[in-house]
Design an enzyme around this catalytic site. Structure first.
Site, PDB file in Angstrom:
ATOM      1  N   ARG A 153      43.561  44.282  37.363  1.00  0.00           N
ATOM      2  CA  ARG A 153      42.128  44.189  37.617  1.00  0.00           C
ATOM      3  C   ARG A 153      41.716  45.439  38.389  1.00  0.00           C
ATOM      4  O   ARG A 153      42.513  46.018  39.131  1.00  0.00           O
ATOM      5  CB  ARG A 153      41.798  42.941  38.436  1.00  0.00           C
ATOM      6  CG  ARG A 153      42.237  41.634  37.801  1.00  0.00           C
ATOM      7  CD  ARG A 153      41.987  40.474  38.751  1.00  0.00           C
ATOM      8  NE  ARG A 153      42.382  39.180  38.175  1.00  0.00           N
ATOM      9  CZ  ARG A 153      43.584  38.640  38.286  1.00  0.00           C
ATOM     10  NH1 ARG A 153      44.536  39.285  38.977  1.00  0.00           N
ATOM     11  NH2 ARG A 153      43.871  37.476  37.731  1.00  0.00           N
ATOM     12  N   LYS A 177      45.267  37.875  43.187  1.00  0.00           N
ATOM     13  CA  LYS A 177      44.489  36.860  43.882  1.00  0.00           C
ATOM     14  C   LYS A 177      45.394  36.028  44.787  1.00  0.00           C
ATOM     15  O   LYS A 177      46.530  35.719  44.443  1.00  0.00           O
ATOM     16  CB  LYS A 177      43.806  35.951  42.855  1.00  0.00           C
ATOM     17  CG  LYS A 177      42.743  36.673  42.024  1.00  0.00           C
ATOM     18  CD  LYS A 177      42.087  35.736  41.024  1.00  0.00           C
ATOM     19  CE  LYS A 177      41.002  36.464  40.239  1.00  0.00           C
ATOM     20  NZ  LYS A 177      40.331  35.569  39.243  1.00  0.00           N
ATOM     21  N   HIS A 247      37.279  45.868  33.160  1.00  0.00           N
ATOM     22  CA  HIS A 247      37.989  44.713  32.608  1.00  0.00           C
ATOM     23  C   HIS A 247      38.295  44.891  31.122  1.00  0.00           C
ATOM     24  O   HIS A 247      39.207  44.246  30.600  1.00  0.00           O
ATOM     25  CB  HIS A 247      37.158  43.449  32.827  1.00  0.00           C
ATOM     26  CG  HIS A 247      37.889  42.391  33.600  1.00  0.00           C
ATOM     27  ND1 HIS A 247      38.471  42.617  34.827  1.00  0.00           N
ATOM     28  CD2 HIS A 247      38.162  41.096  33.314  1.00  0.00           C
ATOM     29  CE1 HIS A 247      39.045  41.525  35.263  1.00  0.00           C
ATOM     30  NE2 HIS A 247      38.881  40.582  34.354  1.00  0.00           N
ATOM     31  N   ARG A 250      41.761  45.940  30.775  1.00  0.00           N
ATOM     32  CA  ARG A 250      42.682  44.826  31.044  1.00  0.00           C
ATOM     33  C   ARG A 250      42.795  43.936  29.802  1.00  0.00           C
ATOM     34  O   ARG A 250      43.898  43.544  29.410  1.00  0.00           O
ATOM     35  CB  ARG A 250      42.167  44.024  32.241  1.00  0.00           C
ATOM     36  CG  ARG A 250      42.999  42.776  32.583  1.00  0.00           C
ATOM     37  CD  ARG A 250      42.478  42.209  33.905  1.00  0.00           C
ATOM     38  NE  ARG A 250      42.934  40.848  34.167  1.00  0.00           N
ATOM     39  CZ  ARG A 250      44.077  40.537  34.761  1.00  0.00           C
ATOM     40  NH1 ARG A 250      44.919  41.498  35.104  1.00  0.00           N
ATOM     41  NH2 ARG A 250      44.397  39.282  35.001  1.00  0.00           N
ATOM     42  N   HIS A 273      48.248  35.878  35.882  1.00  0.00           N
ATOM     43  CA  HIS A 273      47.585  34.592  35.673  1.00  0.00           C
ATOM     44  C   HIS A 273      48.458  33.467  36.239  1.00  0.00           C
ATOM     45  O   HIS A 273      49.658  33.440  36.004  1.00  0.00           O
ATOM     46  CB  HIS A 273      47.352  34.345  34.178  1.00  0.00           C
ATOM     47  CG  HIS A 273      46.261  35.180  33.598  1.00  0.00           C
ATOM     48  ND1 HIS A 273      46.130  35.415  32.244  1.00  0.00           N
ATOM     49  CD2 HIS A 273      45.234  35.840  34.187  1.00  0.00           C
ATOM     50  CE1 HIS A 273      45.074  36.181  32.029  1.00  0.00           C
ATOM     51  NE2 HIS A 273      44.518  36.441  33.183  1.00  0.00           N
ATOM     52  N   TYR A 282      43.858  35.250  24.648  1.00  0.00           N
ATOM     53  CA  TYR A 282      44.132  36.467  23.879  1.00  0.00           C
ATOM     54  C   TYR A 282      44.878  36.187  22.584  1.00  0.00           C
ATOM     55  O   TYR A 282      44.867  36.999  21.676  1.00  0.00           O
ATOM     56  CB  TYR A 282      44.924  37.457  24.732  1.00  0.00           C
ATOM     57  CG  TYR A 282      44.179  37.906  25.962  1.00  0.00           C
ATOM     58  CD1 TYR A 282      43.122  38.800  25.864  1.00  0.00           C
ATOM     59  CD2 TYR A 282      44.522  37.419  27.215  1.00  0.00           C
ATOM     60  CE1 TYR A 282      42.422  39.197  26.995  1.00  0.00           C
ATOM     61  CE2 TYR A 282      43.824  37.815  28.348  1.00  0.00           C
ATOM     62  CZ  TYR A 282      42.785  38.703  28.222  1.00  0.00           C
ATOM     63  OH  TYR A 282      42.093  39.083  29.337  1.00  0.00           O
TER      64      TYR A 282
END
Length: 302
Positions: A153, A177, A247, A250, A273, A282
């Site tokens: 990111r 994150k 993004h 990405r 993730h 995806y």
């Protein structure tokens, strides 16, 4: 009964008997009028003529856009369908209709649309468009190469410190994150761009106070807004003819890996993730790509 007449009765019911606020009624009236107008364009003059297929077609038109109506996001289309369903439910409760044809129509799911990606050739054009003469140009080249090579990111790339990229050869440490760290390999092109930036670019920008990898002209950490401008300028130089964001690289990273045969759980780990379900969005693109190849190559596809 005419759809417009049912709408008037329904809104009055919501105002008087249900005590809905003026703002809620205004929103319901707008969405209900859109539905009535769509039914009129579709030749449905009586609400009793409407079928569940009509409702599904209505939602599809909301998503793709029709006439003077711009395409709606999944959330907005879902809200519009909620209003249409409420109208039909009211008509059945009041004995105006015998069957609720809208009850079985499901709203579109948010997030089903795959984010825009670039082809491999478009990514190459984007990266090759970057000049590499001044310190800021070397920085921009390194940033773009790293974003595509790692799938990070933009916030993760901008949070990188020197120690995160100077460890094991070809591997960087990305903090995602929740402060969760992951190791991500980067290829030769990105590594070369980083090395040149670290030798010739960053020292010219540094003032000795920041450990951030990517610096601005004042020696501070590069901002998210500046990173957006780096990509926008590169897209214009490459004449891609599309609006892209950090993004986009990405998404392209993940799509190209899966198209190349990478396992979805490996891509999940590389993207950071927490759930493979997030990554599986995806796989829709790769499935579509497989269908296209099969349709063009298989002798019994037609």
């Amino acid at each position: 009964m005419r759809p417009g007449d049912v709408v008037k009765l329904w809104l009055n019911h919501l105002a008087v008997e249900r005590g809905r606020s003026a703002n809620t009624l205004r929103n319901y009236r707008r969405d209900a009028q859109r539905y009535v107008d769509w039914l009129a364009q579709s030749g449905r003059r009586d609400l009793g003529e409407v079928t569940s297929l009509d409702l599904e077609a209505y939602v599809a038109d909301l998503r793709r856009g029709y006439g003077d109506c711009a395409p709606l996001a999944a959330s907005s289309a879902a809200r519009a369908l909620t209003v249409a369903r409420g109208l039909h439910r009211f008509a059945v409760a009041e004995g105006l209709l015998t069957a609720d044809v809208a009850a079985a129509v499901h709203p579109p799911r948010a997030g089903e649309k795959l984010p825009d990606t670039l082809s491999i050739d478009e990514v190459a054009a984007l990266l090759d468009s970057c000049p590499a003469d001044t310190p800021t140009q070397l920085r921009d080249k390194a940033l773009l190469e790293l974003l595509y090579a790692s799938g990070a990111r933009v916030s993760e790339a901008l949070a990188l410190n020197l120690d995160d990229v100077t460890g094991d050869e070809g591997v960087i440490t990305v903090t995602g994150k929740g402060g969760k760290q992951r190791l991500v390999p980067v290829g030769a092109a990105a590594r070369a761009a980083l090395d040149v930036y670290l030798v010739r670019g960053r020292p010219a920008l540094a003032n000795g106070t920041s450990h951030a990898l990517f610096l601005n002209k004042r020696g501070g950490a590069l901002s998210r807004q500046s990173a957006w401008m780096v990509i926008k300028d590169a897209a214009e130089r490459a004449r891609l003819g599309k609006d892209i964001s950090p993004h986009t690289l990405r998404h392209s990273f993940a799509t190209h890996l899966l198209e190349g045969g990478a396992d979805v759980r490996t891509v999940q780990e590389l993207l950071g993730h927490s759930s493979v379900t997030t990554t599986q969005i995806y796989t829709h693109v790769t499935a579509e790509n497989l269908r296209e190849v099969w349709a063009s190559a298989h002798p019994r596809s037609r």
